[in-house]
Design a protein around this motif. Structure first.
Motif, PDB file in Angstrom:
ATOM      1  N   SER A 146     -17.241   9.742  59.010  1.00 45.88           N
ATOM      2  CA  SER A 146     -17.173  11.096  58.456  1.00 45.88           C
ATOM      3  C   SER A 146     -16.739  12.082  59.535  1.00 45.88           C
ATOM      4  O   SER A 146     -16.923  11.843  60.740  1.00 45.88           O
ATOM      5  CB  SER A 146     -18.537  11.510  57.900  1.00 45.88           C
ATOM      6  OG  SER A 146     -19.445  11.766  58.958  1.00 45.88           O
ATOM      7  N   ALA A 147     -16.189  13.200  59.090  1.00 45.01           N
ATOM      8  CA  ALA A 147     -15.793  14.253  60.027  1.00 45.01           C
ATOM      9  C   ALA A 147     -17.004  14.734  60.804  1.00 45.01           C
ATOM     10  O   ALA A 147     -16.909  15.005  62.008  1.00 45.01           O
ATOM     11  CB  ALA A 147     -15.136  15.409  59.274  1.00 45.01           C
ATOM     12  N   ASP A 148     -18.163  14.815  60.152  1.00 45.21           N
ATOM     13  CA  ASP A 148     -19.369  15.267  60.842  1.00 45.21           C
ATOM     14  C   ASP A 148     -19.820  14.275  61.905  1.00 45.21           C
ATOM     15  O   ASP A 148     -20.312  14.666  62.967  1.00 45.21           O
ATOM     16  CB  ASP A 148     -20.506  15.523  59.848  1.00 45.21           C
ATOM     17  CG  ASP A 148     -20.348  16.841  59.104  1.00 45.21           C
ATOM     18  OD1 ASP A 148     -19.542  17.689  59.540  1.00 45.21           O
ATOM     19  OD2 ASP A 148     -21.051  17.021  58.089  1.00 45.21           O
ATOM     20  N   GLU A 202     -18.687  16.926  74.769  1.00 42.46           N
ATOM     21  CA  GLU A 202     -18.241  18.128  75.474  1.00 42.46           C
ATOM     22  C   GLU A 202     -19.424  18.869  76.104  1.00 42.46           C
ATOM     23  O   GLU A 202     -19.343  19.305  77.254  1.00 42.46           O
ATOM     24  CB  GLU A 202     -17.500  19.072  74.534  1.00 42.46           C
ATOM     25  CG  GLU A 202     -16.995  20.294  75.287  1.00 42.46           C
ATOM     26  CD  GLU A 202     -16.522  21.416  74.392  1.00 42.46           C
ATOM     27  OE1 GLU A 202     -15.523  22.043  74.760  1.00 42.46           O
ATOM     28  OE2 GLU A 202     -17.146  21.667  73.354  1.00 42.46           O
ATOM     29  N   THR A 203     -20.518  18.991  75.376  1.00 45.14           N
ATOM     30  CA  THR A 203     -21.687  19.719  75.894  1.00 45.14           C
ATOM     31  C   THR A 203     -22.236  19.041  77.143  1.00 45.14           C
ATOM     32  O   THR A 203     -22.528  19.699  78.142  1.00 45.14           O
ATOM     33  CB  THR A 203     -22.777  19.817  74.808  1.00 45.14           C
ATOM     34  OG1 THR A 203     -22.217  20.449  73.653  1.00 45.14           O
ATOM     35  CG2 THR A 203     -23.972  20.607  75.307  1.00 45.14           C
ATOM     36  N   MET A 204     -22.345  17.732  77.093  1.00 46.53           N
ATOM     37  CA  MET A 204     -22.906  17.003  78.237  1.00 46.53           C
ATOM     38  C   MET A 204     -21.902  16.916  79.389  1.00 46.53           C
ATOM     39  O   MET A 204     -22.295  16.920  80.554  1.00 46.53           O
ATOM     40  CB  MET A 204     -23.354  15.607  77.808  1.00 46.53           C
ATOM     41  CG  MET A 204     -24.429  15.628  76.724  1.00 46.53           C
ATOM     42  SD  MET A 204     -25.866  16.652  77.118  1.00 46.53           S
ATOM     43  CE  MET A 204     -26.617  15.672  78.392  1.00 46.53           C
ATOM     44  N   ALA A 205     -20.620  16.843  79.087  1.00 44.58           N
ATOM     45  CA  ALA A 205     -19.593  16.743  80.128  1.00 44.58           C
ATOM     46  C   ALA A 205     -19.442  18.049  80.885  1.00 44.58           C
ATOM     47  O   ALA A 205     -19.004  18.054  82.033  1.00 44.58           O
ATOM     48  CB  ALA A 205     -18.260  16.327  79.509  1.00 44.58           C
ATOM     49  N   ALA A 243     -11.253  21.011  75.009  1.00 42.31           N
ATOM     50  CA  ALA A 243     -11.632  19.631  75.335  1.00 42.31           C
ATOM     51  C   ALA A 243     -12.344  18.996  74.146  1.00 42.31           C
ATOM     52  O   ALA A 243     -12.181  17.803  73.870  1.00 42.31           O
ATOM     53  CB  ALA A 243     -12.523  19.605  76.573  1.00 42.31           C
ATOM     54  N   TRP A 244     -13.147  19.805  73.420  1.00 37.91           N
ATOM     55  CA  TRP A 244     -13.829  19.296  72.231  1.00 37.91           C
ATOM     56  C   TRP A 244     -12.802  18.790  71.220  1.00 37.91           C
ATOM     57  O   TRP A 244     -12.940  17.686  70.677  1.00 37.91           O
ATOM     58  CB  TRP A 244     -14.696  20.394  71.581  1.00 37.91           C
ATOM     59  CG  TRP A 244     -15.193  19.973  70.243  1.00 37.91           C
ATOM     60  CD1 TRP A 244     -16.322  19.273  69.979  1.00 37.91           C
ATOM     61  CD2 TRP A 244     -14.539  20.173  68.989  1.00 37.91           C
ATOM     62  NE1 TRP A 244     -16.415  19.024  68.626  1.00 37.91           N
ATOM     63  CE2 TRP A 244     -15.324  19.571  68.003  1.00 37.91           C
ATOM     64  CE3 TRP A 244     -13.358  20.812  68.612  1.00 37.91           C
ATOM     65  CZ2 TRP A 244     -14.986  19.582  66.660  1.00 37.91           C
ATOM     66  CZ3 TRP A 244     -13.005  20.814  67.268  1.00 37.91           C
ATOM     67  CH2 TRP A 244     -13.820  20.209  66.309  1.00 37.91           C
ATOM     68  N   SER A 245     -11.769  19.576  70.961  1.00 42.27           N
ATOM     69  CA  SER A 245     -10.745  19.200  69.992  1.00 42.27           C
ATOM     70  C   SER A 245      -9.984  17.955  70.448  1.00 42.27           C
ATOM     71  O   SER A 245      -9.661  17.083  69.633  1.00 42.27           O
ATOM     72  CB  SER A 245      -9.780  20.371  69.784  1.00 42.27           C
ATOM     73  OG  SER A 245      -8.834  20.062  68.805  1.00 42.27           O
ATOM     74  N   ALA A 246      -9.716  17.851  71.730  1.00 40.31           N
ATOM     75  CA  ALA A 246      -9.041  16.661  72.266  1.00 40.31           C
ATOM     76  C   ALA A 246      -9.898  15.422  72.028  1.00 40.31           C
ATOM     77  O   ALA A 246      -9.397  14.380  71.596  1.00 40.31           O
ATOM     78  CB  ALA A 246      -8.753  16.846  73.754  1.00 40.31           C
ATOM     79  N   PRO A 288     -17.138  22.629  66.631  1.00 44.74           N
ATOM     80  CA  PRO A 288     -18.333  22.031  67.232  1.00 44.74           C
ATOM     81  C   PRO A 288     -19.592  22.307  66.396  1.00 44.74           C
ATOM     82  O   PRO A 288     -19.769  23.393  65.856  1.00 44.74           O
ATOM     83  CB  PRO A 288     -18.411  22.715  68.599  1.00 44.74           C
ATOM     84  CG  PRO A 288     -16.994  23.073  68.909  1.00 44.74           C
ATOM     85  CD  PRO A 288     -16.379  23.439  67.579  1.00 44.74           C
ATOM     86  N   LEU A 289     -20.423  21.283  66.280  1.00 47.50           N
ATOM     87  CA  LEU A 289     -21.653  21.375  65.477  1.00 47.50           C
ATOM     88  C   LEU A 289     -22.799  21.972  66.294  1.00 47.50           C
ATOM     89  O   LEU A 289     -23.207  21.386  67.302  1.00 47.50           O
ATOM     90  CB  LEU A 289     -22.069  19.989  64.982  1.00 47.50           C
ATOM     91  CG  LEU A 289     -21.188  19.338  63.933  1.00 47.50           C
ATOM     92  CD1 LEU A 289     -21.664  17.921  63.643  1.00 47.50           C
ATOM     93  CD2 LEU A 289     -21.178  20.168  62.658  1.00 47.50           C
ATOM     94  N   GLN A 290     -23.319  23.079  65.842  1.00 52.41           N
ATOM     95  CA  GLN A 290     -24.443  23.720  66.541  1.00 52.41           C
ATOM     96  C   GLN A 290     -25.711  22.881  66.471  1.00 52.41           C
ATOM     97  O   GLN A 290     -26.541  22.934  67.375  1.00 52.41           O
ATOM     98  CB  GLN A 290     -24.689  25.119  65.961  1.00 52.41           C
ATOM     99  CG  GLN A 290     -23.541  26.083  66.216  1.00 52.41           C
ATOM    100  CD  GLN A 290     -23.181  26.173  67.691  1.00 52.41           C
ATOM    101  OE1 GLN A 290     -24.032  26.370  68.549  1.00 52.41           O
ATOM    102  NE2 GLN A 290     -21.897  26.015  67.999  1.00 52.41           N
ATOM    103  N   ILE A 291     -25.858  22.070  65.409  1.00 54.71           N
ATOM    104  CA  ILE A 291     -27.063  21.249  65.287  1.00 54.71           C
ATOM    105  C   ILE A 291     -27.156  20.251  66.440  1.00 54.71           C
ATOM    106  O   ILE A 291     -28.245  19.935  66.917  1.00 54.71           O
ATOM    107  CB  ILE A 291     -27.134  20.534  63.910  1.00 54.71           C
ATOM    108  CG1 ILE A 291     -28.508  19.876  63.699  1.00 54.71           C
ATOM    109  CG2 ILE A 291     -26.042  19.490  63.767  1.00 54.71           C
ATOM    110  CD1 ILE A 291     -29.659  20.826  63.581  1.00 54.71           C
ATOM    111  N   VAL A 292     -26.021  19.787  66.928  1.00 50.91           N
ATOM    112  CA  VAL A 292     -26.026  18.840  68.054  1.00 50.91           C
ATOM    113  C   VAL A 292     -26.547  19.537  69.310  1.00 50.91           C
ATOM    114  O   VAL A 292     -27.334  18.964  70.070  1.00 50.91           O
ATOM    115  CB  VAL A 292     -24.628  18.229  68.278  1.00 50.91           C
ATOM    116  CG1 VAL A 292     -24.592  17.389  69.546  1.00 50.91           C
ATOM    117  CG2 VAL A 292     -24.215  17.405  67.067  1.00 50.91           C
ATOM    118  N   LYS A 293     -26.151  20.771  69.507  1.00 49.90           N
ATOM    119  CA  LYS A 293     -26.658  21.529  70.659  1.00 49.90           C
ATOM    120  C   LYS A 293     -28.163  21.748  70.527  1.00 49.90           C
ATOM    121  O   LYS A 293     -28.888  21.706  71.524  1.00 49.90           O
ATOM    122  CB  LYS A 293     -25.891  22.846  70.794  1.00 49.90           C
ATOM    123  CG  LYS A 293     -24.426  22.588  71.141  1.00 49.90           C
ATOM    124  CD  LYS A 293     -23.605  23.840  71.221  1.00 49.90           C
ATOM    125  CE  LYS A 293     -22.161  23.443  71.518  1.00 49.90           C
ATOM    126  NZ  LYS A 293     -21.316  24.540  71.840  1.00 49.90           N
TER     127      LYS A 293
END
Length: 197
Positions: free
Chosen positions: A7-9, A19-22, A68-71, A106-111
């Motif tokens: 899924s896209a999600d 991206e957040t961790m990198a 970078a997220w989109s890449a 980017p999904l805020q729930i992941v953050k």
């Protein structure tokens, strides 16, 4: 073995986590992407050309509107699509992507999961994504594979940080007594100590 388009999600969650961790500490997502490209090229051709990998990362991020997220999202999606198309070569319906793939952010729930130390949810998403994508030819030599490996290392670091003092356990670890066994032995002692009438 079956293969489905993630899924896209799911892909978004992985890209957002990556991206957040990198982008933590002295590192950047671009540096992590450069390392992923470098290791993929080394696995594929044996080439050790870090400047070329750095340029490839810069060009890829630039082609994705500087994100970078989109890449990362695009690389993961393309790998998953490649695996689906190899598994079902004449079935375009299996690899059809809707607007949710093109308009993702980017999904805020992941953050939130990162902040609240709930990143274990990413483990299942990662395992499922890899299962759906690893059927592609040369999966282990792909940039997406290297990104998944980076995600796995980030998850392991998360786990080690949440382990506190237990992180320093080593090969000389000695298991403490099982509290369940200790409690059961105490109960049995009391039962056996009673007088039989």
């Amino acid at each position: 073995m079956s293969c489905f388009l993630s899924s896209a999600d799911a892909i978004n969650a992985l890209a957002t986590y990556w991206e957040t961790m990198a982008d933590r500490g002295c590192n950047t997502a671009e540096q992590s992407l450069t390392r992923a490209i470098f290791h993929a090229e080394r696995a594929e051709s044996g080439r050790d050309d870090f400047p070329r990998a750095a340029e490839s990362a810069r060009l890829l991020i630039r082609s994705e509107s500087g994100s970078a997220w989109s890449a990362c999202f695009t690389l993961l999606l393309e790998s998953n699509l490649r695996a689906v198309n190899e598994r079902y070569p004449n079935d375009s319906e299996m690899s059809e992507t809707g607007p949710e793939y093109r308009s993702a952010a980017p999904l805020q729930i992941v953050k939130y999961w990162i902040q609240t130390k709930q990143t274990g949810k990413i483990v299942g998403i990662l395992n499922s994504f890899e299962y759906q994508s690893d059927g592609a030819e040369n999966w282990n030599q792909s940039v997406s594979y290297q990104i998944c490996e980076q995600i796995r290392r980030f998850l392991l670091n998360d786990m080690l940080q949440s382990a506190g003092d237990d992180v320093n356990l080593s090969a000389s670890f000695e298991a403490p007594e099982d509290p369940r066994e200790t409690a059961m032995n105490a109960v049995l002692s009391k039962v056996n100590a009673r007088a039989i009438a």
